[in-house]
Design a protein around this motif. Structure first.
Motif, PDB file in Angstrom:
ATOM      1  N   PHE A  31     -27.852 -18.765 -67.043  1.00 33.12           N
ATOM      2  CA  PHE A  31     -27.974 -17.735 -66.145  1.00 33.12           C
ATOM      3  C   PHE A  31     -28.982 -18.239 -65.095  1.00 33.12           C
ATOM      4  O   PHE A  31     -28.988 -18.044 -63.774  1.00 33.12           O
ATOM      5  N   ILE A  32     -30.104 -18.837 -65.429  1.00 34.86           N
ATOM      6  CA  ILE A  32     -31.293 -19.439 -64.625  1.00 34.86           C
ATOM      7  C   ILE A  32     -30.799 -20.207 -63.851  1.00 34.86           C
ATOM      8  O   ILE A  32     -31.060 -20.484 -62.671  1.00 34.86           O
ATOM      9  N   LEU A  33     -30.370 -21.467 -64.464  1.00 35.60           N
ATOM     10  CA  LEU A  33     -29.453 -22.360 -63.382  1.00 35.60           C
ATOM     11  C   LEU A  33     -28.592 -21.845 -62.489  1.00 35.60           C
ATOM     12  O   LEU A  33     -28.747 -22.481 -61.314  1.00 35.60           O
ATOM     13  N   ALA A  34     -27.826 -21.014 -62.922  1.00 34.40           N
ATOM     14  CA  ALA A  34     -26.740 -20.316 -62.099  1.00 34.40           C
ATOM     15  C   ALA A  34     -27.407 -19.621 -60.929  1.00 34.40           C
ATOM     16  O   ALA A  34     -27.003 -19.592 -59.704  1.00 34.40           O
ATOM     17  N   HIS A  35     -28.592 -18.924 -60.980  1.00 34.07           N
ATOM     18  CA  HIS A  35     -29.223 -18.128 -60.106  1.00 34.07           C
ATOM     19  C   HIS A  35     -30.528 -18.966 -59.691  1.00 34.07           C
ATOM     20  O   HIS A  35     -31.692 -18.391 -59.722  1.00 34.07           O
ATOM     21  N   GLY A  36     -30.541 -20.221 -59.662  1.00 32.27           N
ATOM     22  CA  GLY A  36     -31.754 -20.947 -59.546  1.00 32.27           C
ATOM     23  C   GLY A  36     -32.789 -20.672 -58.374  1.00 32.27           C
ATOM     24  O   GLY A  36     -33.946 -20.971 -58.198  1.00 32.27           O
ATOM     25  N   ILE A  37     -31.852 -20.324 -57.212  1.00 30.12           N
ATOM     26  CA  ILE A  37     -32.728 -19.977 -56.012  1.00 30.12           C
ATOM     27  C   ILE A  37     -33.748 -18.993 -56.333  1.00 30.12           C
ATOM     28  O   ILE A  37     -34.693 -18.867 -55.674  1.00 30.12           O
ATOM     29  N   ASP A  38     -33.293 -18.129 -56.936  1.00 31.85           N
ATOM     30  CA  ASP A  38     -33.917 -16.789 -57.224  1.00 31.85           C
ATOM     31  C   ASP A  38     -35.219 -17.079 -58.053  1.00 31.85           C
ATOM     32  O   ASP A  38     -36.380 -16.282 -58.347  1.00 31.85           O
ATOM     33  N   TYR A  39     -35.453 -18.155 -58.787  1.00 32.23           N
ATOM     34  CA  TYR A  39     -36.367 -18.709 -59.470  1.00 32.23           C
ATOM     35  C   TYR A  39     -37.300 -19.704 -58.947  1.00 32.23           C
ATOM     36  O   TYR A  39     -38.538 -20.271 -59.495  1.00 32.23           O
ATOM     37  N   VAL A  40     -37.140 -20.113 -57.598  1.00 29.94           N
ATOM     38  CA  VAL A  40     -37.995 -21.085 -56.995  1.00 29.94           C
ATOM     39  C   VAL A  40     -39.286 -20.325 -56.195  1.00 29.94           C
ATOM     40  O   VAL A  40     -39.047 -18.927 -56.058  1.00 29.94           O
ATOM     41  N   PRO A  51     -22.077 -23.992 -37.836  1.00 30.86           N
ATOM     42  CA  PRO A  51     -21.560 -25.226 -37.903  1.00 30.86           C
ATOM     43  C   PRO A  51     -22.418 -26.378 -38.504  1.00 30.86           C
ATOM     44  O   PRO A  51     -23.702 -26.043 -38.384  1.00 30.86           O
ATOM     45  N   GLY A  52     -21.832 -27.358 -39.040  1.00 31.33           N
ATOM     46  CA  GLY A  52     -22.626 -28.433 -40.008  1.00 31.33           C
ATOM     47  C   GLY A  52     -22.087 -28.482 -41.102  1.00 31.33           C
ATOM     48  O   GLY A  52     -21.183 -28.249 -41.433  1.00 31.33           O
ATOM     49  N   TYR A  53     -23.223 -29.277 -41.730  1.00 31.82           N
ATOM     50  CA  TYR A  53     -22.986 -29.530 -43.326  1.00 31.82           C
ATOM     51  C   TYR A  53     -23.664 -28.735 -44.319  1.00 31.82           C
ATOM     52  O   TYR A  53     -24.734 -28.463 -43.885  1.00 31.82           O
ATOM     53  N   ARG A  54     -22.824 -28.399 -45.175  1.00 27.48           N
ATOM     54  CA  ARG A  54     -23.740 -27.501 -46.363  1.00 27.48           C
ATOM     55  C   ARG A  54     -23.242 -27.992 -47.676  1.00 27.48           C
ATOM     56  O   ARG A  54     -21.748 -28.245 -47.758  1.00 27.48           O
ATOM     57  N   GLY A  55     -24.155 -28.149 -48.589  1.00 28.61           N
ATOM     58  CA  GLY A  55     -23.570 -28.427 -49.901  1.00 28.61           C
ATOM     59  C   GLY A  55     -22.956 -27.501 -50.669  1.00 28.61           C
ATOM     60  O   GLY A  55     -22.483 -26.396 -50.302  1.00 28.61           O
ATOM     61  N   GLY A  56     -23.012 -27.768 -51.814  1.00 29.23           N
ATOM     62  CA  GLY A  56     -22.217 -26.745 -52.604  1.00 29.23           C
ATOM     63  C   GLY A  56     -23.022 -25.298 -52.872  1.00 29.23           C
ATOM     64  O   GLY A  56     -22.381 -24.356 -53.672  1.00 29.23           O
ATOM     65  N   ASN A  57     -24.159 -25.151 -52.252  1.00 23.60           N
ATOM     66  CA  ASN A  57     -24.920 -23.950 -52.437  1.00 23.60           C
ATOM     67  C   ASN A  57     -25.110 -23.450 -54.189  1.00 23.60           C
ATOM     68  O   ASN A  57     -24.926 -22.379 -54.373  1.00 23.60           O
ATOM     69  N   HIS A  58     -25.235 -24.524 -54.922  1.00 20.56           N
ATOM     70  CA  HIS A  58     -25.658 -24.404 -56.254  1.00 20.56           C
ATOM     71  C   HIS A  58     -26.844 -23.587 -56.369  1.00 20.56           C
ATOM     72  O   HIS A  58     -27.748 -23.634 -55.690  1.00 20.56           O
ATOM     73  N   GLY A  59     -26.775 -22.456 -57.317  1.00 18.68           N
ATOM     74  CA  GLY A  59     -28.040 -21.815 -57.567  1.00 18.68           C
ATOM     75  C   GLY A  59     -28.162 -20.469 -57.049  1.00 18.68           C
ATOM     76  O   GLY A  59     -29.016 -19.686 -57.142  1.00 18.68           O
ATOM     77  N   LYS A  60     -27.107 -20.118 -56.317  1.00 20.47           N
ATOM     78  CA  LYS A  60     -27.047 -18.723 -55.553  1.00 20.47           C
ATOM     79  C   LYS A  60     -26.656 -17.587 -56.560  1.00 20.47           C
ATOM     80  O   LYS A  60     -26.445 -16.463 -56.190  1.00 20.47           O
ATOM     81  N   GLY A  61     -25.972 -18.141 -57.564  1.00 18.25           N
ATOM     82  CA  GLY A  61     -25.589 -16.891 -58.528  1.00 18.25           C
ATOM     83  C   GLY A  61     -24.257 -16.601 -58.590  1.00 18.25           C
ATOM     84  O   GLY A  61     -23.353 -17.182 -57.755  1.00 18.25           O
ATOM     85  N   ILE A  62     -23.652 -15.776 -59.513  1.00 18.93           N
ATOM     86  CA  ILE A  62     -22.245 -15.256 -59.715  1.00 18.93           C
ATOM     87  C   ILE A  62     -22.282 -13.873 -59.393  1.00 18.93           C
ATOM     88  O   ILE A  62     -22.884 -13.118 -60.248  1.00 18.93           O
ATOM     89  N   ASN A  63     -21.917 -13.409 -58.256  1.00 18.66           N
ATOM     90  CA  ASN A  63     -21.789 -12.032 -57.989  1.00 18.66           C
ATOM     91  C   ASN A  63     -23.160 -11.319 -57.852  1.00 18.66           C
ATOM     92  O   ASN A  63     -23.102 -10.136 -58.245  1.00 18.66           O
ATOM     93  N   ILE A  64     -23.967 -12.095 -57.584  1.00 21.36           N
ATOM     94  CA  ILE A  64     -25.446 -11.596 -57.556  1.00 21.36           C
ATOM     95  C   ILE A  64     -25.837 -11.979 -56.133  1.00 21.36           C
ATOM     96  O   ILE A  64     -26.082 -13.035 -56.032  1.00 21.36           O
ATOM     97  N   PRO A  65     -26.131 -11.026 -55.065  1.00 22.64           N
ATOM     98  CA  PRO A  65     -26.428 -11.480 -53.772  1.00 22.64           C
ATOM     99  C   PRO A  65     -27.801 -12.092 -53.776  1.00 22.64           C
ATOM    100  O   PRO A  65     -28.752 -11.647 -54.538  1.00 22.64           O
ATOM    101  N   THR A  66     -28.062 -12.986 -53.007  1.00 21.96           N
ATOM    102  CA  THR A  66     -29.274 -13.570 -52.730  1.00 21.96           C
ATOM    103  C   THR A  66     -30.214 -12.531 -52.041  1.00 21.96           C
ATOM    104  O   THR A  66     -29.914 -11.938 -51.259  1.00 21.96           O
ATOM    105  N   ILE A  67     -31.519 -12.629 -52.549  1.00 17.93           N
ATOM    106  CA  ILE A  67     -32.678 -11.703 -51.892  1.00 17.93           C
ATOM    107  C   ILE A  67     -32.815 -11.993 -50.266  1.00 17.93           C
ATOM    108  O   ILE A  67     -33.067 -13.311 -50.064  1.00 17.93           O
ATOM    109  N   ASP A  68     -32.551 -10.963 -49.682  1.00 20.74           N
ATOM    110  CA  ASP A  68     -32.599 -11.112 -48.240  1.00 20.74           C
ATOM    111  C   ASP A  68     -34.346 -10.922 -48.098  1.00 20.74           C
ATOM    112  O   ASP A  68     -34.577  -9.527 -48.061  1.00 20.74           O
TER     113      ASP A  68
END
Length: 667
Positions: A588-597, A614-631
């Protein structure tokens, strides 16, 4: 050019007298110099006539003051920052160069304690100030302008004569200019108040000097780096370029040599030579977003307005340094490939005169620890180096040559690969310089002089470590090659350790460090209002709880090792349960890694994290599963509303709460 500058000197030592009404500075020398008073109630800065006595009832501060860094306004008070201890790192001609070691932060508000602030937000901001001062590498001189390269000083010598040092300092490298803005405003508005002896520019960078005797010549070898205060910050939280063309981790590096033929007792060093290189983040809008994975998520943001920023950066380089050779060392494949391709596309579209692009696949060319193959790069760009030249002056005959261009080098971080490449370029130029002034014969090189080679390697290795610590938090990788000329297994192990420490620092500690850069350079300024989010954690409860569950499961596994073995089956079930809980929580921590940085709190990076253009973006790993990133902007608004409701409920507060404001730059 004389090797003694004709700028107005700074006061070397100051005696400080303080009471509840003012801080008053008295220069130790010259006698009858004007004194300076900073009034604590109003914040006014006043130059007093010579002979003015100390204020009545004022107490003399117990330590000598070596310079005033400046003033910063936080939430409960303005603070005066002074240098209380410094170390001499050498000299240029008759000018001493000092490294600031200890600082004192003094509140103007007599009711505020720096050691024990009465409000947690003020305590947080003061901690940022202290950490930035104690963790930085700051150099200054009372009589030499460290912010400008030798060639610029010589070209403007007559124009600069009699000016204050703050008036001539290079704006990019005047690190404490924001802190000195109050003093500069007074000096500009009231020219009759001579503040020239008190406004002290500092650089954030390196300064080293080594003395060598080669044959019958005395040689002083200098290495100076100057870090730009624009787009300053840490490795992952400041990448790429801004709309003004400033790039992250921009450093100007100057290698100087002073040469004197040792046939007289008085050493005058008439031959002055200088060579400039620069480094800086790839001049695109791009970022690497930490997700707790070792490789962050790469993101490149494109658009016509972004191309204009790249053009401005490269044009500014040409206007400042002349012809540019852009050396790009990033990998041609894998994680770094999109950045390489975007950089090459922009260079191709812009076609700026006097800008040449040179790609060198460092890791492919130098694989299997064959780092001596960096000479392949030198062979590719040596014609450019020869054409651009270097600065040379014979002060006895006034013969001179100017450097008409420079090499700008980058890898992903502008640290490790860049250090190796810049050292190789510097070595090539140094050999040519020593031949041109007659120290070396036509076929002699630095490699023929063991002591000089050792000094050169030591200078460049220390320089690499210092720049790396400022940006990434650890010393540079690959310095075993810079120090010894060989890549070793011990060096590879040392690099593994540093890489591990970089990962930990960049993910879990650099948020506060970035806040320190933004606060001290004026990118962010506090205002009165509310700022509870600086000291609160408004992440969802599940996000905050999972690490505790993970640690508790580890504790239970450790505790299970001490349990009596009455039943192997029950112990197996016990361990299996807690291993499963640990596995689920860790996943779970790895899946939501952005929230623990550890993200910066002062300047939100949510627009980069959530970029969808427009542009390039990676896989966005770490944003979680069905839990929105904190704005963060929404978080600030929600927190502010809660704080205001509490203030309204309890009535007037005994202090003005704090609100955050952002400014691009304040000078």
């Amino acid at each position: 050019m004389t090797t003694t500058q004709k700028l107005k000197p700074l006061f070397k030592h100051l005696h400080l007298y303080t009471n509840d009404e003012s801080y008053t500075f008295f220069p130790a020398e010259p006698p009858n110099a004007p004194t300076l008073t900073v009034h604590r109630t109003s914040g006014d800065i006043v130059v007093n006539p010579p002979g003015t006595p100390p204020p009545r009832g004022a107490i003399r501060y117990g330590r000598a003051i070596h310079g005033i860094v400046g003033m910063i306004a936080l939430t409960m008070s303005e603070y005066l920052i002074v240098i209380t201890d410094c170390e001499r790192f050498g000299g240029i001609s008759t000018s001493d160069i000092w490294h600031a070691k200890e600082f004192e932060i003094m509140p103007l508000n007599p009711n505020v304690s720096v050691q024990n602030p009465s409000h947690p937000v003020e305590a947080y901001l003061l901690a940022l100030v202290k950490s930035h001062l104690n963790g930085g590498s700051f150099f200054f001189s009372h009589t030499w302008d460290l912010s400008r390269r030798l060639q610029v000083q010589w070209l403007s010598e007559k124009v600069d004569s009699g000016k204050a040092m703050w008036e001539t300092a290079d704006d990019r490298f005047f690190w404490n200019k924001f802190l000195q803005s109050r003093f500069i405003d007074v000096a500009t508005a009231t020219p009759d108040q001579d503040l020239s002896g008190y406004i002290m520019p500092m650089i954030y960078g390196t300064f080293e000097v080594r003395r060598q005797i080669i044959k019958n010549f005395h040689v002083l070898l200098y290495l100076i780096s100057r870090r730009s205060r624009y787009r300053a910050g840490t490795r992952y939280f400041r990448r790429g370029i801004d709309e003004d063309g400033n790039v992250a981790n921009f450093n100007e590096t100057e290698q100087m040599i002073f040469v004197d033929k040792g046939d007289s007792e008085e050493q005058k060093f008439p031959h002055l030579l200088s060579y400039i290189q620069t480094r800086g983040s790839i001049p695109l809008y791009w970022a690497e977003i930490n997700t707790l994975r070792y490789k962050p998520d790469l993101q490149i943001m494109e658009g016509d307005e972004r191309l204009a920023a790249t053009k401005k950066h490269l044009t500014d380089l040409v206007n400042t340094y002349g012809e540019q050779t852009l050396v790009n060392l990033v990998n041609h494949s894998g994680h770094e490939q999109p950045v390489k391709e975007a950089f090459e596309k922009y260079c191709s579209q812009l076609e700026i005169p006097k800008v040449q692009y040179e790609y060198f696949d460092f890791h492919t060319e130098c694989r299997r620890m064959r780092w001596d193959r960096i000479d392949v790069l030198i062979d590719k760009i040596k014609d450019d180096i020869e054409d651009q030249g270097y600065f040379s002056l014979n002060s006895e005959t006034d013969d001179f040559k100017l450097q008409g261009g420079s090499v700008r080098t980058n890898c992903m971080d502008n640290l490790d690969r860049t250090n190796v490449a810049q050292a190789a370029v510097a070595k090539y130029v140094l050999t040519k310089q020593l031949r041109d002034v007659g120290v070396f014969g036509e076929n002699e090189t630095i490699d023929d002089h063991e002591d000089l080679l050792a000094a050169f390697r030591e200078l460049w290795s220390d320089h690499a470590d210092s720049i790396s610590k400022a940006y990434s938090g650890t010393g540079a990788l690959k310095t075993d090659f810079t120090r010894t000329g060989k890549r070793t297994k011990k060096g590879a192990l040392d690099d593994f350790y540093k890489s591990t420490m970089r990962y930990l620092r960049n993910n879990f500690f650099d948020g506060a460090r970035q806040d320190g850069f933004d606060l001290m350079t004026g990118v962010w300024t506090p205002e009165h209002g509310t700022a509870g989010f600086l000291i609160s954690d408004d992440r969802p409860l599940i996000i905050r709880a999972v690490p505790y569950i993970s640690w508790f499961s580890v504790f239970m596994v450790a505790a299970g090792l001490t349990l009596p073995r009455s039943s192997d089956y029950s112990l197996f079930a016990y361990f299996l349960l807690w291993f499963i809980i640990f596995g689920i929580s860790f996943t779970f921590i790895l899946a939501h890694g952005i929230d623990y940085v550890s993200w910066p709190r002062l300047i939100s990076l949510s627009s980069i994290i959530n970029y969808n253009g427009p542009g390039y973006r990676g896989g966005n790993h770490g944003k979680g599963i069905n839990i929105p990133t904190i704005d963060m902007p929404q978080l600030k608004a929600k927190t502010k509303a809660k704080m205001l409701a509490r203030i309204h409920k309890r009535g007037a507060s005994n202090m003005n709460e704090i609100e955050m404001g952002t400014k691009k730059r304040v000078d």
